[in-house]
Write a protein that holds these residues in place. Structure first.
Motif: not given
Length: 718
Positions: A235-242
């Motif tokens: 989710l930390e990685k997804v947040k970066a893309l978001a």
């Protein structure tokens, strides 16, 4: 109306090739206009630009206008702070903007919509880009630059556009190990190992390309989901893309594995009615929104192809989807629940199953649940009639799922422009509310007054330098975005704009390439699956013909299940005397599809088992017509080769050679499809191949012996 600042300030510059064209810039080439008269005209009209407003999206707009105007007009353009600038961009509630707008225009501009027009005041002319929200202003900016790219007259422009569909989304069938199921352009562009700390420029360029065609959402992960993406580390990685995507108006969605409460939650069940399961999903959704406040929601593939789902616990699709919908609703999230299902038991006709399972559930889904339906009832075949669920669920938002990646249409080696195929489906009349009840009116919500609408496309992007493998596959990404924005647009106009933006504004070049594109899909259907044949491709890799395959663990995974060739004839009988799949359509459509004489020949063998000597519209027998269709497909590819050669002086050397080599491959593959298919079907028809059709060059046994263990896009094993 103001917009929240993003945590990132984005400055966008495409990485321009040092010498040769690579295709990386897609349709966003801002090369200097070579027509001196037109260039001088634009320079006389555009002196300076001012973007009014402060948000991350406004910063993107400033950079886009600076990049686009500087490149196209051949001189530096930087943002001005002068409200009298010749190009003014701002939201419609800005005092310096609203004075140029009529009350009618203000009312007509909707959410994400925009207005681009020329205005005159006190003998001074200027151009205005305005919208009610920053995303709309960005879309309007791209539209204005497109006018310059396509050499349009700016003198009296007045364009007011609103999207007809709410959720315009790409589905990435990308895995956490960077493989991409049915991807033919390299690996996944998401480098999960380096995220969240390494933010590749390609992520920004991806968002920019999507915004330029009006897409506003993306599903990052495969529908064959991995529950790990819902863990904090990912989710930390997804947040970066978001965070990167937010200034471009793009929301992030994730695929949710139904069994996640067991696999990462430590529960012993995933029963959607179990209180502990419900609580787990509620807490998981709350956690996701702490990372990503504007998270879009979940895409779910359940009880299909071995994926877990509510039916594992004797629950319905609605009960499974509603459990997730309830968890997402407080945050404004949605569930996109795929209707591509088939049970562990073989049905009498797999084309019927999605309708059989979902139609009785109409009206039982939560308001934030959409049922995502493929364009046809089997699986993205070269040609299918429209799915019977379109129009059959008036109380449930039904969204379209197209496949941009060419799983069954030549993968990345063949030039196949898909917009005509999508338009055939969108323009098809369901007749559910009388004549004119087209599929596009189902999708945009106007037919049944849906509260939310959506259209999804299975992405064709990868790590190849040109994004999509085949240079012309870029047109399918582009066309999907345009049709998602407005399903009523024409494939012809979309193709012309893409050619102008990607290759040339030269009239001969446009006409030649457009003819290639507009005829390419019909050609591919002819040399692969003419007259309604379907599911004839190779096992697993789906590359090339294999109509003889009959030894898989399920009959409905084999080509012989679908074509049913025998000494009498060929085709799947879905008429009232066969599987009766026709009765899943409205009565008016049934009358057409149920009759061998009334059904369009392009769907004949989809709905009927037809004798080999059946007389076709051409006067030929079915066998001869089939042979001629295969030959027509091959001939069409050869015509494309000649057309491409005729415009060689107008195309850069790098892209010319790339397409030339791929067209040579396409010709070989078209011949292979023709020869292998006719050789096989001839064993049943016992009839000679017509003299005007080139005979196969090798034996049937040769074609049956071919193996492709490392073909791209093979589904990984988990």
């Amino acid at each position: 109306m103001k917009y929240l600042q993003s945590t990132f300030l984005i400055f966008v510059l495409f990485i321009l090739p040092a010498s040769a064209e690579t295709g990386y810039e897609l349709w966003l080439r801002y090369n200097k206009i070579q027509n001196p008269e037109l260039l001088n005209s634009y320079l006389g009209q555009i002196k300076a630009f001012n973007v009014i407003g402060t948000s991350a999206t406004h910063d993107v707009i400033k950079n886009e206008l600076s990049l686009g105007l500087s490149g196209l007009l051949g001189q530096p353009f930087e943002p001005s702070t002068n409200d009298d600038a010749s190009l003014l961009a701002g939201l419609s509630d800005e005092p310096s903007i609203v004075k140029y707008l009529s009350e009618s225009e203000l009312k007509q501009i909707g959410k994400e919509g925009y207005l681009v027009k020329s205005v005159s005041q006190k003998e001074k002319s200027r151009f205005l880009i305005t919208a009610k929200d920053p995303a709309g202003l960005l879309y309007g900016t791209f539209h204005f630059l497109k006018l310059l790219q396509t050499h349009q007259n700016l003198a009296s422009i007045n364009v007011l556009e609103n999207p007809k569909v709410d959720i315009r989304i790409l589905n990435h069938w990308d895995n956490l190990d960077r493989t991409s199921e049915r991807g033919y352009a390299g690996f996944s562009i998401w480098d999960w190992h380096k995220l969240p700390d390494y933010l590749d420029q390609r992520y920004i360029d991806y968002a920019r390309a999507n915004a330029s065609i009006g897409l506003n959402a993306t599903v990052l992960t495969n529908v064959n989901a991995n529950a790990l993406v819902l863990t904090p580390a990912y989710l930390e990685k997804v947040k970066a893309l978001a965070d990167l995507f937010r200034p471009y108006g793009i929301k992030v969605y994730l695929t949710a594995r139904f069994s996640a409460p067991i696999e990462i939650g430590g529960l012993d069940t995933a029963d959607p009615l179990n209180k502990e399961v419900i609580k787990w999903w509620e807490e998981k959704v709350q956690e996701i929104y702490r990372y990503i406040p504007d998270f879009g929601g979940f895409l779910v593939k359940a009880n299909s192809e071995g994926q877990p789902g509510p039916q594992n616990y004797d629950r319905s699709h609605a009960e499974g989807a509603n459990m997730m919908g309830d968890a997402l609703k407080p945050f404004g999230g949605v569930v996109m629940w795929r209707a591509f299902v088939y049970s562990s038991e073989e049905p009498d006709d797999r084309a019927k199953q999605a309708y059989t399972e979902f139609n009785p559930l109409d009206g039982t889904f939560r308001s934030n649940v959409l049922v995502q339906v493929k364009n046809g009832a089997i699986d993205f075949q070269p040609r299918e009639p429209f799915h019977p669920l379109f129009g059959a669920m008036p109380k449930t938002p039904v969204m379209m799922e197209f496949q941009i990646t060419q799983e069954y249409l030549g993968q990345a080696t063949q030039l196949v422009y898909l917009a005509p195929m999508w338009k055939e489906c969108l323009d098809a009349d369901t007749y559910v509310n009388g004549k004119g009840s087209t599929v596009s009116k189902v999708i945009d919500g106007s037919l049944h007054d849906y509260s939310i609408t959506g259209i999804a496309g299975v992405a064709n992007t990868g790590t190849d330098i040109n994004w999509t493998g085949h240079p012309f596959a870029q047109a399918n990404w582009y066309a999907f975005g345009l049709l998602a924005w407005n399903p009523e647009q024409t494939a012809d106009q979309i193709a012309e704009d893409w050619i102008r933006m990607t290759y040339s504004n030269d009239p001969k070049t446009i006409a030649t390439i457009k003819d290639m594109m507009m005829n390419s899909w019909e050609a591919s259907v002819n040399y692969m699956t003419p007259l309604g044949l379907h599911h004839l491709m190779g096992t697993g890799h789906h590359y090339g013909p294999a109509p003889w395959v009959s030894n898989l663990s399920r009959a409905d995974w084999t080509p012989v299940y679908y074509h049913k060739a025998d000494a009498f004839g060929v085709g799947f009988d879905r008429s009232e005397s066969g599987s009766n799949a026709v009765n899943q359509y409205s009565p008016e459509v049934v009358k057409i599809f149920n009759s061998k004489d009334k059904v369009p020949e392009k769907f004949l063998l989809w709905f009927h088992h037809v004798r080999w000597d059946f007389e076709m519209n051409s006067g030929r027998t079915l066998w001869n017509e089939l042979a001629f269709r295969y030959q027509d497909g091959v001939n069409a590819v050869r015509k494309m080769q000649g057309q491409w050669q005729s415009i060689k002086p107008q195309i850069d050397e790098n892209r010319y050679r790339s397409v030339q080599m791929l067209l040579n491959i396409q010709e070989k593959e078209a011949i292979w499809w023709k020869d292998a298919s006719l050789s096989y079907f001839q064993t049943f028809s016992k009839q000679p191949i017509p003299d005007a059709v080139e005979p196969p060059t090798k034996s049937l046994e040769y074609y049956q012996s071919l193996r492709f263990p490392f073909a791209p896009g093979i589904r990984p094993s988990w």
